[in-house]
Design a protein around this motif. Structure first.
Motif, PDB file in Angstrom:
ATOM      1  N   HIS A   9       0.841  -1.201   0.000  1.00  0.00           N
ATOM      2  CA  HIS A   9       0.000   0.000   0.000  1.00  0.00           C
ATOM      3  C   HIS A   9       0.876   1.251   0.000  1.00  0.00           C
ATOM      4  N   ILE A  62      -5.850   1.076  -3.710  1.00  0.00           N
ATOM      5  CA  ILE A  62      -7.170   0.575  -3.313  1.00  0.00           C
ATOM      6  C   ILE A  62      -7.102  -0.897  -2.916  1.00  0.00           C
ATOM      7  N   GLY A  65      -4.788  -1.389   0.150  1.00  0.00           N
ATOM      8  CA  GLY A  65      -5.384  -0.716   1.305  1.00  0.00           C
ATOM      9  C   GLY A  65      -6.580  -1.464   1.851  1.00  0.00           C
ATOM     10  N   VAL A  66      -7.465  -1.863   0.970  1.00  0.00           N
ATOM     11  CA  VAL A  66      -8.650  -2.617   1.407  1.00  0.00           C
ATOM     12  C   VAL A  66      -8.223  -3.964   2.003  1.00  0.00           C
ATOM     13  N   ALA A  67      -7.298  -4.642   1.330  1.00  0.00           N
ATOM     14  CA  ALA A  67      -6.845  -5.948   1.832  1.00  0.00           C
ATOM     15  C   ALA A  67      -6.170  -5.815   3.197  1.00  0.00           C
ATOM     16  N   ALA A  69      -6.667  -3.422   5.422  1.00  0.00           N
ATOM     17  CA  ALA A  69      -7.697  -3.075   6.413  1.00  0.00           C
ATOM     18  C   ALA A  69      -8.481  -4.318   6.824  1.00  0.00           C
ATOM     19  N   MET A  70      -8.826  -5.129   5.836  1.00  0.00           N
ATOM     20  CA  MET A  70      -9.569  -6.358   6.149  1.00  0.00           C
ATOM     21  C   MET A  70      -8.715  -7.307   7.000  1.00  0.00           C
ATOM     22  N   ILE A  76     -13.836  -0.755   7.032  1.00  0.00           N
ATOM     23  CA  ILE A  76     -13.465   0.289   6.074  1.00  0.00           C
ATOM     24  C   ILE A  76     -14.351   1.525   6.198  1.00  0.00           C
ATOM     25  N   ILE A  82     -10.126   6.071   7.682  1.00  0.00           N
ATOM     26  CA  ILE A  82     -10.137   5.325   6.410  1.00  0.00           C
ATOM     27  C   ILE A  82     -11.226   5.896   5.501  1.00  0.00           C
ATOM     28  N   LEU A  86     -10.676   7.729   1.898  1.00  0.00           N
ATOM     29  CA  LEU A  86     -11.315   7.257   0.664  1.00  0.00           C
ATOM     30  C   LEU A  86     -12.079   8.390  -0.028  1.00  0.00           C
TER      31      LEU A  86
END
Length: 156
Positions: A9, A62, A65-67, A69-70, A76, A82, A86
């Motif tokens: 990221h 994206i 970052g999403v991965a 955060a998960m 999210i 966060i 976004l």
């Protein structure tokens, strides 16, 4: 795995922001020459670097970052810093797609159409360039503000 995703990221953030910053810098550097050939060449390079660094940077930011955060257990849309990052990132993308990218093409065409440096309408070019620079600055400042939120993680 979380740290690797976070590293990916950050690498994409560096590519993305670095490309915007260097694009604005190189255009300002080329504009001082008032040479339409150099300006067209510079805009062509900026457009290419957007394809090579900015657009893949967006996808990488994206996805990683999403991965991350998960993987880190962060909701999210339920984590303020966060969510606001976004939103800022989305504003940047909207400005880029609606203003910056079309103006880049216009500047390249404008400079390429000059038959000679002596006949180049630099004042006309500068009018378009100022709008491009304002859009580019907004497209840069919004994700920079997001970067601040991501690092400081304020309670929002």
């Amino acid at each position: 795995m979380y740290l690797w995703l976070k590293l990916a990221h950050l690498v994409f953030v560096i590519l993305f922001l670095g490309n915007i910053i260097t694009g604005l810098f190189w255009h300002a550097h080329a504009a001082r020459t008032r040479d339409p050939r150099l300006l067209a060449f510079t805009m062509d390079g900026i457009i290419r670097s957007d394809r090579l660094f900015t657009l893949p940077g967006v996808a990488g930011i994206i996805l990683a970052g999403v991965a991350s955060a998960m993987k880190g257990g962060l909701p999210i849309f339920g984590t303020g810093w966060i969510l606001w990052t976004l939103i800022l990132f989305g504003v940047s993308g909207l400005v880029f797609v609606t203003r910056v990218a079309p103006l880049q093409q216009r500047l390249k065409i404008f400079a390429s159409a000059a038959e000679s440096p002596a006949g180049f309408d630099f004042a006309g070019y500068q009018r378009i360039a100022r709008t491009w620079e304002m859009g580019g600055t907004l497209a840069l400042v919004t994700p920079l503000a997001g970067l601040v939120l991501m690092v400081l993680k304020p309670a929002l």
